[in-house]
Design a protein around this motif. Structure first.
Motif, PDB file in Angstrom:
ATOM      1  N   VAL A  96      58.651  89.360 -50.218  1.00 38.70           N
ATOM      2  CA  VAL A  96      59.709  90.214 -49.692  1.00 38.70           C
ATOM      3  C   VAL A  96      59.032  91.376 -48.977  1.00 38.70           C
ATOM      4  O   VAL A  96      58.239  92.101 -49.583  1.00 38.70           O
ATOM      5  N   GLU A  97      59.348  91.518 -47.690  1.00 36.33           N
ATOM      6  CA  GLU A  97      58.837  92.652 -46.923  1.00 36.33           C
ATOM      7  C   GLU A  97      59.933  93.709 -46.875  1.00 36.33           C
ATOM      8  O   GLU A  97      61.099  93.402 -46.605  1.00 36.33           O
ATOM      9  N   PHE A  98      59.547  94.951 -47.143  1.00 38.19           N
ATOM     10  CA  PHE A  98      60.532  96.030 -47.167  1.00 38.19           C
ATOM     11  C   PHE A  98      59.915  97.345 -46.712  1.00 38.19           C
ATOM     12  O   PHE A  98      58.696  97.496 -46.661  1.00 38.19           O
ATOM     13  N   VAL A  99      60.786  98.282 -46.394  1.00 35.28           N
ATOM     14  CA  VAL A  99      60.407  99.659 -46.114  1.00 35.28           C
ATOM     15  C   VAL A  99      61.263 100.540 -47.017  1.00 35.28           C
ATOM     16  O   VAL A  99      62.493 100.428 -47.019  1.00 35.28           O
ATOM     17  N   ALA A 100      60.605 101.385 -47.804  1.00 33.56           N
ATOM     18  CA  ALA A 100      61.298 102.346 -48.663  1.00 33.56           C
ATOM     19  C   ALA A 100      60.936 103.741 -48.180  1.00 33.56           C
ATOM     20  O   ALA A 100      59.764 104.049 -47.969  1.00 33.56           O
ATOM     21  N   ARG A 101      61.958 104.557 -47.987  1.00 25.75           N
ATOM     22  CA  ARG A 101      61.726 105.921 -47.512  1.00 25.75           C
ATOM     23  C   ARG A 101      61.876 106.890 -48.671  1.00 25.75           C
ATOM     24  O   ARG A 101      62.726 106.705 -49.548  1.00 25.75           O
ATOM     25  N   SER A 102      61.043 107.934 -48.657  1.00 28.43           N
ATOM     26  CA  SER A 102      61.097 108.950 -49.708  1.00 28.43           C
ATOM     27  C   SER A 102      60.736 110.304 -49.126  1.00 28.43           C
ATOM     28  O   SER A 102      60.269 110.403 -47.983  1.00 28.43           O
ATOM     29  N   LYS A 103      60.940 111.320 -49.943  1.00 30.55           N
ATOM     30  CA  LYS A 103      60.605 112.681 -49.535  1.00 30.55           C
ATOM     31  C   LYS A 103      59.980 113.383 -50.728  1.00 30.55           C
ATOM     32  O   LYS A 103      60.463 113.276 -51.852  1.00 30.55           O
ATOM     33  N   LEU A 104      58.896 114.109 -50.458  1.00 32.75           N
ATOM     34  CA  LEU A 104      58.203 114.854 -51.504  1.00 32.75           C
ATOM     35  C   LEU A 104      57.716 116.158 -50.894  1.00 32.75           C
ATOM     36  O   LEU A 104      56.995 116.135 -49.887  1.00 32.75           O
ATOM     37  N   GLY A 105      58.113 117.263 -51.498  1.00 30.52           N
ATOM     38  CA  GLY A 105      57.658 118.565 -51.023  1.00 30.52           C
ATOM     39  C   GLY A 105      57.989 118.829 -49.568  1.00 30.52           C
ATOM     40  O   GLY A 105      57.180 119.410 -48.853  1.00 30.52           O
ATOM     41  N   GLY A 106      59.145 118.372 -49.111  1.00 32.56           N
ATOM     42  CA  GLY A 106      59.543 118.612 -47.731  1.00 32.56           C
ATOM     43  C   GLY A 106      58.975 117.629 -46.723  1.00 32.56           C
ATOM     44  O   GLY A 106      59.292 117.701 -45.549  1.00 32.56           O
ATOM     45  N   ARG A 107      58.116 116.715 -47.169  1.00 30.38           N
ATOM     46  CA  ARG A 107      57.509 115.725 -46.262  1.00 30.38           C
ATOM     47  C   ARG A 107      58.131 114.353 -46.481  1.00 30.38           C
ATOM     48  O   ARG A 107      58.257 113.906 -47.620  1.00 30.38           O
ATOM     49  N   ALA A 108      58.479 113.706 -45.386  1.00 24.01           N
ATOM     50  CA  ALA A 108      59.033 112.353 -45.447  1.00 24.01           C
ATOM     51  C   ALA A 108      57.899 111.330 -45.512  1.00 24.01           C
ATOM     52  O   ALA A 108      56.843 111.529 -44.908  1.00 24.01           O
ATOM     53  N   HIS A 109      58.139 110.255 -46.241  1.00 23.35           N
ATOM     54  CA  HIS A 109      57.146 109.183 -46.389  1.00 23.35           C
ATOM     55  C   HIS A 109      57.841 107.832 -46.225  1.00 23.35           C
ATOM     56  O   HIS A 109      59.018 107.688 -46.536  1.00 23.35           O
ATOM     57  N   ARG A 110      57.058 106.846 -45.765  1.00 26.57           N
ATOM     58  CA  ARG A 110      57.522 105.464 -45.665  1.00 26.57           C
ATOM     59  C   ARG A 110      56.559 104.577 -46.443  1.00 26.57           C
ATOM     60  O   ARG A 110      55.347 104.702 -46.274  1.00 26.57           O
ATOM     61  N   LEU A 111      57.094 103.722 -47.272  1.00 25.20           N
ATOM     62  CA  LEU A 111      56.304 102.709 -47.969  1.00 25.20           C
ATOM     63  C   LEU A 111      56.706 101.372 -47.362  1.00 25.20           C
ATOM     64  O   LEU A 111      57.829 100.904 -47.555  1.00 25.20           O
ATOM     65  N   HIS A 112      55.809 100.778 -46.584  1.00 25.53           N
ATOM     66  CA  HIS A 112      56.054  99.482 -45.954  1.00 25.53           C
ATOM     67  C   HIS A 112      55.150  98.481 -46.661  1.00 25.53           C
ATOM     68  O   HIS A 112      53.929  98.599 -46.590  1.00 25.53           O
ATOM     69  N   GLU A 113      55.754  97.531 -47.353  1.00 22.76           N
ATOM     70  CA  GLU A 113      54.986  96.610 -48.190  1.00 22.76           C
ATOM     71  C   GLU A 113      55.541  95.206 -48.083  1.00 22.76           C
ATOM     72  O   GLU A 113      56.740  95.012 -47.916  1.00 22.76           O
ATOM     73  N   THR A 114      54.664  94.245 -48.200  1.00 22.21           N
ATOM     74  CA  THR A 114      55.058  92.863 -48.456  1.00 22.21           C
ATOM     75  C   THR A 114      54.670  92.579 -49.901  1.00 22.21           C
ATOM     76  O   THR A 114      53.485  92.603 -50.251  1.00 22.21           O
ATOM     77  N   SER A 115      55.693  92.410 -50.722  1.00 21.45           N
ATOM     78  CA  SER A 115      55.492  92.170 -52.156  1.00 21.45           C
ATOM     79  C   SER A 115      55.469  90.677 -52.435  1.00 21.45           C
ATOM     80  O   SER A 115      56.199  89.903 -51.812  1.00 21.45           O
ATOM     81  N   ARG A 116      54.643  90.282 -53.392  1.00 16.87           N
ATOM     82  CA  ARG A 116      54.548  88.895 -53.818  1.00 16.87           C
ATOM     83  C   ARG A 116      55.162  88.745 -55.208  1.00 16.87           C
ATOM     84  O   ARG A 116      54.919  89.589 -56.089  1.00 16.87           O
ATOM     85  N   PHE A 117      55.914  87.665 -55.370  1.00 15.56           N
ATOM     86  CA  PHE A 117      56.632  87.398 -56.614  1.00 15.56           C
ATOM     87  C   PHE A 117      56.356  85.971 -57.060  1.00 15.56           C
ATOM     88  O   PHE A 117      56.057  85.099 -56.245  1.00 15.56           O
ATOM     89  N   VAL A 118      56.490  85.752 -58.355  1.00 16.07           N
ATOM     90  CA  VAL A 118      56.332  84.413 -58.911  1.00 16.07           C
ATOM     91  C   VAL A 118      57.470  84.171 -59.903  1.00 16.07           C
ATOM     92  O   VAL A 118      57.918  85.084 -60.597  1.00 16.07           O
ATOM     93  N   HIS A 119      57.943  82.918 -59.935  1.00 16.31           N
ATOM     94  CA  HIS A 119      59.011  82.516 -60.845  1.00 16.31           C
ATOM     95  C   HIS A 119      58.385  81.713 -61.979  1.00 16.31           C
ATOM     96  O   HIS A 119      57.836  80.638 -61.751  1.00 16.31           O
ATOM     97  N   GLU A 120      58.430  82.273 -63.194  1.00 13.15           N
ATOM     98  CA  GLU A 120      57.840  81.612 -64.369  1.00 13.15           C
ATOM     99  C   GLU A 120      58.786  81.754 -65.551  1.00 13.15           C
ATOM    100  O   GLU A 120      59.336  82.838 -65.772  1.00 13.15           O
ATOM    101  N   GLY A 121      58.921  80.700 -66.307  1.00  9.77           N
ATOM    102  CA  GLY A 121      59.742  80.749 -67.520  1.00  9.77           C
ATOM    103  C   GLY A 121      61.178  81.167 -67.249  1.00  9.77           C
ATOM    104  O   GLY A 121      61.801  81.823 -68.076  1.00  9.77           O
ATOM    105  N   GLY A 122      61.710  80.805 -66.078  1.00  2.06           N
ATOM    106  CA  GLY A 122      63.084  81.128 -65.739  1.00  2.06           C
ATOM    107  C   GLY A 122      63.294  82.548 -65.239  1.00  2.06           C
ATOM    108  O   GLY A 122      64.432  82.980 -65.080  1.00  2.06           O
ATOM    109  N   ARG A 123      62.201  83.283 -64.998  1.00  2.00           N
ATOM    110  CA  ARG A 123      62.304  84.677 -64.557  1.00  2.00           C
ATOM    111  C   ARG A 123      61.414  84.917 -63.355  1.00  2.00           C
ATOM    112  O   ARG A 123      60.344  84.327 -63.233  1.00  2.00           O
ATOM    113  N   TRP A 124      61.841  85.841 -62.497  1.00  2.86           N
ATOM    114  CA  TRP A 124      61.018  86.313 -61.397  1.00  2.86           C
ATOM    115  C   TRP A 124      60.217  87.514 -61.854  1.00  2.86           C
ATOM    116  O   TRP A 124      60.723  88.346 -62.604  1.00  2.86           O
TER     117      TRP A 124
END
Length: 134
Positions: A96-124
């Motif tokens: 899943v590729e996503f962008v999450a925006r946040s703010k800390l101390g008056g500064r804006a930030h972007r976290l752009h990540e491609t996350s990897r997941f696995v399905h095991e034992g009926g759960r992600w």
């Protein structure tokens, strides 16, 4: 000003549903109520970061890559999530590729990540991710 009950707030993941009907059902639900796919798990994990729910984050992190504990950045405010793509694989893996925006101390930030997941034992589970740009 009236503050909405926690379960009737808008879900932080941006789904336009209330928290209880969206990610909150995975956070508070019984163990058999699991996110149905990697995108739903990623959205619920984003919401858990917003709500600082370390228990849920650790439970949904694959044991092979899970940290011993999580610390939240004091004063960090999450502003929004954009899911760019969800690539399910036939082998019980997904990205899943996503962008999450946040703010800390008056500064804006972007976290752009491609996350990897696995399905095991009926759960992600979240395994790890690759950050894009700074």
């Amino acid at each position: 000003m009236t503050v909405p009950a926690p379960d009737s707030r808008p879900c932080p993941c941006g789904s336009a549903q209330v928290l209880a009907a969206c990610c909150g059902r995975y956070h508070a639900g019984p163990l058999h109520l699991q996110a149905p796919d990697a995108e739903a798990l990623m959205r619920s994990r984003y919401s858990a970061f917003v709500l600082e729910d370390a228990d849920y984050l650790l439970q949904t992190w694959h044991p092979r890559t899970r940290p011993a504990q999580l610390d939240f950045e004091p004063g960090l405010r999450w502003l929004g999530l954009q899911v760019r793509r969800h690539l399910p694989g036939p082998d019980g893996r997904a990205e899943v590729e996503f962008v999450a925006r946040s703010k800390l101390g008056g500064r804006a930030h972007r976290l752009h990540e491609t996350s990897r997941f696995v399905h095991e034992g009926g759960r992600w589970f979240y395994v790890d991710g690759t950050l894009h740009g700074a």
